[in-house]
Design a protein around this motif. Structure first.
Motif, PDB file in Angstrom:
ATOM      1  N   GLU A   1      -4.518   8.840  -7.451  1.00  0.00           N
ATOM      2  CA  GLU A   1      -5.368   9.992  -7.774  1.00  0.00           C
ATOM      3  C   GLU A   1      -6.841   9.587  -7.824  1.00  0.00           C
ATOM      4  N   ALA A   2      -7.111   8.421  -8.407  1.00  0.00           N
ATOM      5  CA  ALA A   2      -8.503   7.948  -8.492  1.00  0.00           C
ATOM      6  C   ALA A   2      -9.061   7.688  -7.094  1.00  0.00           C
ATOM      7  N   TYR A   3      -8.216   7.087  -6.230  1.00  0.00           N
ATOM      8  CA  TYR A   3      -8.629   6.830  -4.850  1.00  0.00           C
ATOM      9  C   TYR A   3      -8.934   8.142  -4.133  1.00  0.00           C
ATOM     10  N   PHE A   4      -8.054   9.121  -4.331  1.00  0.00           N
ATOM     11  CA  PHE A   4      -8.197  10.414  -3.662  1.00  0.00           C
ATOM     12  C   PHE A   4      -9.505  11.101  -4.069  1.00  0.00           C
ATOM     13  N   LYS A   5      -9.787  11.068  -5.355  1.00  0.00           N
ATOM     14  CA  LYS A   5     -11.033  11.699  -5.843  1.00  0.00           C
ATOM     15  C   LYS A   5     -12.270  10.965  -5.327  1.00  0.00           C
ATOM     16  N   ARG A   6     -12.146   9.654  -5.209  1.00  0.00           N
ATOM     17  CA  ARG A   6     -13.289   8.828  -4.811  1.00  0.00           C
ATOM     18  C   ARG A   6     -13.535   8.833  -3.305  1.00  0.00           C
ATOM     19  N   GLU A   7     -12.460   8.752  -2.528  1.00  0.00           N
ATOM     20  CA  GLU A   7     -12.584   8.525  -1.087  1.00  0.00           C
ATOM     21  C   GLU A   7     -12.369   9.767  -0.212  1.00  0.00           C
ATOM     22  N   VAL A   8     -11.645  10.769  -0.738  1.00  0.00           N
ATOM     23  CA  VAL A   8     -11.275  11.901   0.112  1.00  0.00           C
ATOM     24  C   VAL A   8     -11.987  13.203  -0.275  1.00  0.00           C
ATOM     25  N   LEU A   9     -11.870  13.568  -1.555  1.00  0.00           N
ATOM     26  CA  LEU A   9     -12.407  14.866  -1.987  1.00  0.00           C
ATOM     27  C   LEU A   9     -13.900  15.068  -1.714  1.00  0.00           C
ATOM     28  N   PRO A  10     -14.742  14.040  -1.831  1.00  0.00           N
ATOM     29  CA  PRO A  10     -16.171  14.265  -1.521  1.00  0.00           C
ATOM     30  C   PRO A  10     -16.393  14.756  -0.088  1.00  0.00           C
ATOM     31  N   HIS A  11     -15.467  14.455   0.815  1.00  0.00           N
ATOM     32  CA  HIS A  11     -15.620  14.830   2.224  1.00  0.00           C
ATOM     33  C   HIS A  11     -14.871  16.127   2.565  1.00  0.00           C
TER      34      HIS A  11
ATOM     35  N   TYR B   1       0.850  -1.191   0.000  1.00  0.00           N
ATOM     36  CA  TYR B   1       0.000   0.000   0.000  1.00  0.00           C
ATOM     37  C   TYR B   1       0.886   1.241   0.000  1.00  0.00           C
ATOM     38  N   SER B   2       0.295   2.353  -0.454  1.00  0.00           N
ATOM     39  CA  SER B   2       0.972   3.648  -0.389  1.00  0.00           C
ATOM     40  C   SER B   2       0.329   4.446   0.738  1.00  0.00           C
ATOM     41  N   THR B   3       1.131   4.895   1.681  1.00  0.00           N
ATOM     42  CA  THR B   3       0.611   5.787   2.710  1.00  0.00           C
ATOM     43  C   THR B   3       0.756   7.224   2.193  1.00  0.00           C
ATOM     44  N   ILE B   4      -0.381   7.849   1.874  1.00  0.00           N
ATOM     45  CA  ILE B   4      -0.350   9.223   1.359  1.00  0.00           C
ATOM     46  C   ILE B   4      -0.675  10.207   2.479  1.00  0.00           C
ATOM     47  N   THR B   5      -0.066  11.374   2.403  1.00  0.00           N
ATOM     48  CA  THR B   5      -0.332  12.423   3.391  1.00  0.00           C
ATOM     49  C   THR B   5      -1.331  13.414   2.794  1.00  0.00           C
TER      50      THR B   5
ATOM     51  N   HIS C   1       2.821  14.686  -2.200  1.00  0.00           N
ATOM     52  CA  HIS C   1       3.440  13.487  -2.777  1.00  0.00           C
ATOM     53  C   HIS C   1       4.850  13.224  -2.256  1.00  0.00           C
ATOM     54  N   ASP C   2       5.525  14.266  -1.765  1.00  0.00           N
ATOM     55  CA  ASP C   2       6.892  14.075  -1.246  1.00  0.00           C
ATOM     56  C   ASP C   2       6.905  13.207   0.011  1.00  0.00           C
ATOM     57  N   LYS C   3       5.763  13.119   0.668  1.00  0.00           N
ATOM     58  CA  LYS C   3       5.692  12.348   1.913  1.00  0.00           C
ATOM     59  C   LYS C   3       5.140  10.928   1.716  1.00  0.00           C
ATOM     60  N   THR C   4       4.829  10.547   0.470  1.00  0.00           N
ATOM     61  CA  THR C   4       4.248   9.227   0.215  1.00  0.00           C
ATOM     62  C   THR C   4       5.271   8.121   0.506  1.00  0.00           C
ATOM     63  N   LYS C   5       4.836   7.095   1.221  1.00  0.00           N
ATOM     64  CA  LYS C   5       5.692   5.945   1.550  1.00  0.00           C
ATOM     65  C   LYS C   5       5.002   4.656   1.132  1.00  0.00           C
ATOM     66  N   ILE C   6       5.798   3.678   0.713  1.00  0.00           N
ATOM     67  CA  ILE C   6       5.270   2.353   0.367  1.00  0.00           C
ATOM     68  C   ILE C   6       5.411   1.448   1.591  1.00  0.00           C
ATOM     69  N   GLY C   7       4.362   0.741   1.920  1.00  0.00           N
ATOM     70  CA  GLY C   7       4.395  -0.187   3.050  1.00  0.00           C
ATOM     71  C   GLY C   7       3.841  -1.552   2.655  1.00  0.00           C
ATOM     72  N   TYR C   8       4.133  -2.554   3.491  1.00  0.00           N
ATOM     73  CA  TYR C   8       3.612  -3.909   3.284  1.00  0.00           C
ATOM     74  C   TYR C   8       3.131  -4.466   4.621  1.00  0.00           C
ATOM     75  N   GLU C   9       1.995  -5.116   4.589  1.00  0.00           N
ATOM     76  CA  GLU C   9       1.496  -5.837   5.757  1.00  0.00           C
ATOM     77  C   GLU C   9       0.698  -7.037   5.285  1.00  0.00           C
ATOM     78  N   ILE C  10       0.521  -8.017   6.175  1.00  0.00           N
ATOM     79  CA  ILE C  10      -0.245  -9.227   5.844  1.00  0.00           C
ATOM     80  C   ILE C  10      -1.343  -9.364   6.896  1.00  0.00           C
TER      81      ILE C  10
ATOM     82  N   ASP D   1      -3.676  14.470   7.708  1.00  0.00           N
ATOM     83  CA  ASP D   1      -4.146  13.091   7.884  1.00  0.00           C
ATOM     84  C   ASP D   1      -3.413  12.193   6.901  1.00  0.00           C
ATOM     85  N   THR D   2      -3.497  10.896   7.128  1.00  0.00           N
ATOM     86  CA  THR D   2      -2.898   9.935   6.186  1.00  0.00           C
ATOM     87  C   THR D   2      -3.948   8.921   5.746  1.00  0.00           C
ATOM     88  N   GLU D   3      -3.738   8.382   4.564  1.00  0.00           N
ATOM     89  CA  GLU D   3      -4.611   7.337   4.016  1.00  0.00           C
ATOM     90  C   GLU D   3      -3.723   6.248   3.434  1.00  0.00           C
TER      91      GLU D   3
END
Length: 613
Positions: free
Chosen positions: A548-558, A505-509, A566-575, A537-539
């Protein structure tokens, strides 16, 4: 004496009758294990003892190291230069203590080291003080443990049976050095299942390594499994162990089985790798759960910072409170390179871990970086969730990870998760925290699920009387069968297949503008909106999803005025294992609940009427 190992183990165990009263039950092993080993070594060296003594006599004036000569004469990896044996020890009861000490001291260094780790001389003193020493020697002299009578394989089983009994007598420490045998069997079966055909070839030699060897149970069972597949195959065993007594038992077990005990190293695997530069065909480990690594932190950080990926801990370091992932990285550093063209080399790894390595640590943390490194390299093959209450010193959830650098074509880019939490039988007698065990049928089923490599669900159907009609697995996409009238169907997912990037996943700020008292956005000198740190906040956006599609769908409506830094975006992994197997259970209909409440109310009123009548 019969060569049946269980009879020999029982006979050996009967020595405990002599110790009762003078020794605590949990200390029986300090006498019985080293004496069993001593008697076995006595019998093994019997035929070559005269030749060894003659060689000592012939070369004593040369003033040279006789190790090479004596090892050759003994035809073993160890020797003894004393004229004593168990028969001669019995012949002089008055000097039994001095003679026995002299006898043990006359072993080669590799064998004597075992007795020193057992603190055996202290036990000799104690037995002699309690007038038990001669009786114990006499008892063991009655057992014929000659290799012609008891094979190395059977002798190994005798030793393991004794170790198991002592582990059960001291539950408070059993989990530190004793992994339940059936858990090891599952791990070994999963480890070898991809190679079973290759392992049946004549003259095959394979290496196996355990960096947390304990008493050697994992190595022993792996050797047994290979022997069952191919009696002419040879498993060369390597290990390292930190605990003195466990190390001694492991080394003794290897000696009994005819292994080179020089391959079993004493010390801390993480700070002082006893097999540096070596790689292995198979690796197994049950590292301590949730144990901090502060004592060796300096050495590990130094290796991480100075050697990077050329060392063992390149991708990152977990938090100091749990060193499990350090052992996993250590194992991965010892994988044999795989030549796909020749289909040669490669390694398979099995390790037991608790739940923490699956999900602890967000994007950018050491744990997440380690998971990402493993998954992106396509080394993770399977994770099997075990039932709770499987181990002696903990009831927590545990997981078997299978890793390899030679995945089959079908498994490339994929990870298989198996939910084995419901496959167990309850034990008749609780041992510490251990209340459940894997039956042979459970192991068989889990190995079969691994082999099928498809999404499956367990379906159990019972009739109106509660009698089981069917109980098996079906492909997950098949419709669930309907239960007969009055009966019911119980179902849960047992196997799921994921793409590697399903775990990423990408953790976006997400930033929002700083506003002044009039509610207007505040800008910097370049006219760019300043971010309000209090509203930051982070997602977590799945790697398969467009950010970008996620951001428009899940964040901008609210929050329409938000933006991504984007400079703060990190890639993470979890199971998130449990989330993948979560099964929604709809609540019962209101009318059913209402009817039950009415029935209970009527029952209570009737009881009250009886009391007041």
């Amino acid at each position: 004496m019969s060569s049946n190992y269980s009879e020999i183990a029982s006979f050996t165990w009967s020595v405990a009758d002599l110790l009762r009263g003078d020794y605590k039950q949990s200390d029986y092993g300090k006498v019985i294990l080293p004496f069993t080993l001593l008697r076995r070594m006595d019998c093994v060296l019997e035929a070559t003892k005269p030749a060894v003594l003659a060689e000592v006599e012939a070369r004593k004036s040369q003033g040279i190291d006789l190790k090479t000569f004596l090892t050759k004469k003994a035809a073993q990896s160890f020797y003894n230069t004393s004229p004593f044996d168990f028969a001669k020890l019995q012949g002089d009861p008055a000097h039994i203590k001095a003679n026995l000490i002299a006898y043990v001291n006359a072993f080669s260094d590799n064998a004597r080291d075992i007795f020193e780790r057992y603190d055996f001389f202290k036990q000799i003193e104690k037995l002699d003080d309690n007038n038990l020493l001669f009786l114990i020697v006499q008892k063991f002299a009655a057992i014929d443990l000659h290799p012609n009578v008891v094979s190395n394989a059977d002798m190994g089983l005798v030793f393991e049976d004794l170790i198991r009994r002592f582990a059960e007598l001291s539950n408070e420490t059993a989990g530190e050095h004793y992994t339940p045998r059936e858990v090891i069997r599952l791990m070994v079966d999963l480890l070898f299942t991809a190679d079973d055909e290759a392992l049946t070839k004549p003259g095959i030699v394979r290496s196996i390594y355990d960096p947390t060897a304990g008493t050697g149970g994992m190595l022993s069972i792996a050797g047994e499994h290979l022997h069952s597949l191919n009696p002419k195959a040879r498993m060369v065993m390597f290990g390292q162990e930190l605990n003195d007594e466990s190390y001694a038992i492991c080394k003794a077990d290897m000696l009994i089985k005819g292994q080179d005990v020089g391959n079993i190293i004493m010390g801390n695997t993480l700070s002082d790798d006893g097999h540096a530069g070596k790689d292995f065909d198979y690796m197994l480990s049950n590292p301590p759960f949730g144990v901090e690594w502060k004592k060796v932190e300096k050495d590990i950080r130094k290796e991480h910072e100075q050697r990077g990926f050329a060392g063992r801990f390149g991708p990152g370091l977990p938090r100091v409170s749990d060193g499990s992932l350090l052992f996993l990285m250590h194992l991965l550093s010892k994988m044999r390179p795989y030549d796909k063209v020749k289909d040669e080399g490669g390694s398979r790894i099995g390790i037991v871990l608790n739940g923490s390595p699956l999900f602890t640590g967000g994007a950018g943390s050491g744990e997440s970086e380690i998971r990402g490194w493993i998954i992106e390299n396509d080394w993770l093959e399977t994770i099997v969730a075990l039932p709770t209450d499987m181990f002696y010193n903990t009831g927590i959830s545990t997981y078997v990870w299978i890793l390899t650098n030679k995945k089959s074509d079908a498994r490339k880019g994929k990870v298989q998760l198996i939910n084995g939490a419901e496959y167990y039988r309850k034990m008749r007698k609780t041992l510490g925290s251990k209340r459940k065990e894997l039956a042979p049928s459970d192991i068989e089923r889990l190995v079969e699920l691994h082999g099928r490599f498809e999404e499956l669900r367990q379906v159990k159907m019972t009739d109106a009387d509660g009698k089981t009609i069917s109980d098996g697995v079906l492909p997950a996409d098949q419709p669930i069968p309907t239960a007969p009238e009055g009966g019911k169907v119980e179902t849960f997912l047992v196997c799921r297949i994921f793409d590697n990037n399903d775990f990423g996943y990408s953790t976006i700020t997400v930033e929002r503008p700083l506003k002044d008292e009039q509610g207007k956005a505040v800008s910097d000198k370049k006219g760019k909106a300043k971010a309000d740190a209090k509203l930051r906040d982070t997602e977590n956006v799945p790697l398969k999803d467009d950010i970008e599609a996620y951001f428009k769908r899940e964040v901008l409506p609210h929050v329409p005025d938000a933006w991504i830094d984007h400079d703060k975006t990190k890639i993470g992994y979890e199971i998130p294992f449990n989330r993948f197997f979560y099964q929604y259970t709809p609540p019962r209909p209101l009318e059913v609940i209402d009817a039950e409440l009415k029935a209970v109310t009527s029952e209570i009123l009737a009881l009250l009427n009886e009391v007041t009548a």
